[in-house]
Design a protein around this motif. Structure first.
Motif, PDB file in Angstrom:
ATOM      1  N   GLY A 173      12.580  41.541 -53.497  1.00  0.00           N
ATOM      2  CA  GLY A 173      12.295  42.522 -52.452  1.00  0.00           C
ATOM      3  C   GLY A 173      12.570  41.944 -51.078  1.00  0.00           C
ATOM      4  N   LYS A 174      12.797  42.838 -50.111  1.00  0.00           N
ATOM      5  CA  LYS A 174      13.202  42.396 -48.780  1.00  0.00           C
ATOM      6  C   LYS A 174      12.294  42.936 -47.684  1.00  0.00           C
ATOM      7  N   VAL A 175      12.146  42.113 -46.647  1.00  0.00           N
ATOM      8  CA  VAL A 175      11.445  42.500 -45.431  1.00  0.00           C
ATOM      9  C   VAL A 175      12.465  42.483 -44.305  1.00  0.00           C
ATOM     10  N   TYR A 176      12.596  43.601 -43.615  1.00  0.00           N
ATOM     11  CA  TYR A 176      13.469  43.717 -42.451  1.00  0.00           C
ATOM     12  C   TYR A 176      12.574  43.590 -41.228  1.00  0.00           C
ATOM     13  N   LEU A 177      12.708  42.483 -40.525  1.00  0.00           N
ATOM     14  CA  LEU A 177      11.868  42.181 -39.373  1.00  0.00           C
ATOM     15  C   LEU A 177      12.695  42.347 -38.106  1.00  0.00           C
ATOM     16  N   ILE A 178      12.347  43.344 -37.323  1.00  0.00           N
ATOM     17  CA  ILE A 178      13.060  43.616 -36.079  1.00  0.00           C
ATOM     18  C   ILE A 178      12.120  43.300 -34.924  1.00  0.00           C
ATOM     19  N   GLU A 179      12.511  42.323 -34.132  1.00  0.00           N
ATOM     20  CA  GLU A 179      11.702  41.868 -32.998  1.00  0.00           C
ATOM     21  C   GLU A 179      12.626  41.523 -31.830  1.00  0.00           C
ATOM     22  N   TYR A 180      12.129  41.744 -30.615  1.00  0.00           N
ATOM     23  CA  TYR A 180      12.909  41.371 -29.431  1.00  0.00           C
ATOM     24  C   TYR A 180      13.166  39.871 -29.432  1.00  0.00           C
ATOM     25  N   ARG A 181      14.359  39.500 -28.985  1.00  0.00           N
ATOM     26  CA  ARG A 181      14.813  38.106 -29.026  1.00  0.00           C
ATOM     27  C   ARG A 181      14.053  37.220 -28.048  1.00  0.00           C
ATOM     28  N   GLY A 182      13.250  36.333 -28.598  1.00  0.00           N
ATOM     29  CA  GLY A 182      12.475  35.407 -27.784  1.00  0.00           C
ATOM     30  C   GLY A 182      13.321  34.355 -27.106  1.00  0.00           C
ATOM     31  N   GLU A 183      14.503  34.088 -27.637  1.00  0.00           N
ATOM     32  CA  GLU A 183      15.384  33.063 -27.074  1.00  0.00           C
ATOM     33  C   GLU A 183      16.159  33.576 -25.867  1.00  0.00           C
ATOM     34  N   ASP A 184      16.149  34.886 -25.647  1.00  0.00           N
ATOM     35  CA  ASP A 184      16.999  35.505 -24.631  1.00  0.00           C
ATOM     36  C   ASP A 184      16.182  35.921 -23.411  1.00  0.00           C
ATOM     37  N   GLU A 185      16.302  35.140 -22.345  1.00  0.00           N
ATOM     38  CA  GLU A 185      15.565  35.437 -21.107  1.00  0.00           C
ATOM     39  C   GLU A 185      16.035  36.741 -20.461  1.00  0.00           C
ATOM     40  N   ALA A 186      17.233  37.209 -20.809  1.00  0.00           N
ATOM     41  CA  ALA A 186      17.780  38.436 -20.216  1.00  0.00           C
ATOM     42  C   ALA A 186      17.141  39.698 -20.799  1.00  0.00           C
ATOM     43  N   VAL A 187      16.455  39.577 -21.935  1.00  0.00           N
ATOM     44  CA  VAL A 187      15.788  40.734 -22.529  1.00  0.00           C
ATOM     45  C   VAL A 187      14.558  41.041 -21.675  1.00  0.00           C
ATOM     46  N   PRO A 188      14.521  42.231 -21.042  1.00  0.00           N
ATOM     47  CA  PRO A 188      13.455  42.538 -20.086  1.00  0.00           C
ATOM     48  C   PRO A 188      12.139  42.969 -20.739  1.00  0.00           C
ATOM     49  N   ILE A 189      11.622  42.109 -21.586  1.00  0.00           N
ATOM     50  CA  ILE A 189      10.361  42.346 -22.289  1.00  0.00           C
ATOM     51  C   ILE A 189       9.490  41.109 -22.053  1.00  0.00           C
ATOM     52  N   LYS A 190       8.198  41.304 -21.907  1.00  0.00           N
ATOM     53  CA  LYS A 190       7.305  40.161 -21.742  1.00  0.00           C
ATOM     54  C   LYS A 190       7.450  39.207 -22.919  1.00  0.00           C
ATOM     55  N   LYS A 191       7.391  37.920 -22.638  1.00  0.00           N
ATOM     56  CA  LYS A 191       7.526  36.891 -23.674  1.00  0.00           C
ATOM     57  C   LYS A 191       6.538  37.117 -24.824  1.00  0.00           C
ATOM     58  N   LEU A 192       5.367  37.616 -24.501  1.00  0.00           N
ATOM     59  CA  LEU A 192       4.336  37.917 -25.488  1.00  0.00           C
ATOM     60  C   LEU A 192       4.825  38.898 -26.569  1.00  0.00           C
ATOM     61  N   HIS A 193       5.788  39.738 -26.214  1.00  0.00           N
ATOM     62  CA  HIS A 193       6.291  40.761 -27.127  1.00  0.00           C
ATOM     63  C   HIS A 193       7.634  40.394 -27.747  1.00  0.00           C
ATOM     64  N   LYS A 194       7.988  39.122 -27.679  1.00  0.00           N
ATOM     65  CA  LYS A 194       9.243  38.641 -28.247  1.00  0.00           C
ATOM     66  C   LYS A 194       8.950  37.661 -29.372  1.00  0.00           C
ATOM     67  N   MET A 195       9.983  37.385 -30.161  1.00  0.00           N
ATOM     68  CA  MET A 195       9.837  36.437 -31.262  1.00  0.00           C
ATOM     69  C   MET A 195      11.166  35.701 -31.456  1.00  0.00           C
ATOM     70  N   THR A 196      11.093  34.397 -31.638  1.00  0.00           N
ATOM     71  CA  THR A 196      12.309  33.626 -31.893  1.00  0.00           C
ATOM     72  C   THR A 196      12.595  33.603 -33.395  1.00  0.00           C
ATOM     73  N   VAL A 197      13.841  33.333 -33.726  1.00  0.00           N
ATOM     74  CA  VAL A 197      14.211  33.202 -35.138  1.00  0.00           C
ATOM     75  C   VAL A 197      13.442  32.039 -35.750  1.00  0.00           C
ATOM     76  N   LYS A 198      13.347  30.930 -35.022  1.00  0.00           N
ATOM     77  CA  LYS A 198      12.636  29.751 -35.523  1.00  0.00           C
ATOM     78  C   LYS A 198      11.190  30.089 -35.881  1.00  0.00           C
TER      79      LYS A 198
END
Length: 114
Positions: free
Chosen positions: A58-83
């Protein structure tokens, strides 16, 4: 209400809580989580309950704002890195199968039950 008024009989509502999705073991094949994982109060417990509910392969599709990308205009709290995602999903018995580049600001990570 719609279930009753539309006479739908192939729909079952199951209420989870902050610790568990309350789904039977091996009852899910795919789970999609869009910008929600990072706000779980007990993420290890929730992802553990999802993993138990996943069928083998079975698979989990995890969609989260890119924590590694400072250009994404979302608070760091709402981002997640691949690591970070890989570390947390691995602890729950999930392995990264793919990180799709189909979204402009979000990771679309596909994890499979080991």
């Amino acid at each position: 209400r719609r279930k009753k008024t539309m006479d739908i009989d192939n729909f079952l509502m199951i209420r989870g809580d902050e610790f568990s999705v309350n789904m039977p073991q091996d009852s899910l094949y795919k789970v999609v989580m869009v910008d929600v994982y990072h706000v779980f109060i007990y993420p290890a417990e929730i992802i553990g309950s999802i993993t138990r509910a996943l069928s083998p392969g079975g698979k989990v599709y995890l969609i989260e704002y890119r924590g590694e990308d400072e250009a994404v205009p979302i608070k760091k709290l709402h981002k997640m890195t691949v690591k970070q995602a890989v570390k947390e999903m691995k602890a729950a018995g999930l392995k990264l199968e793919a990180n799709l580049s189909n979204l402009p600001r979000q990771h679309c990570m596909v994890f499979v039950k080991e």
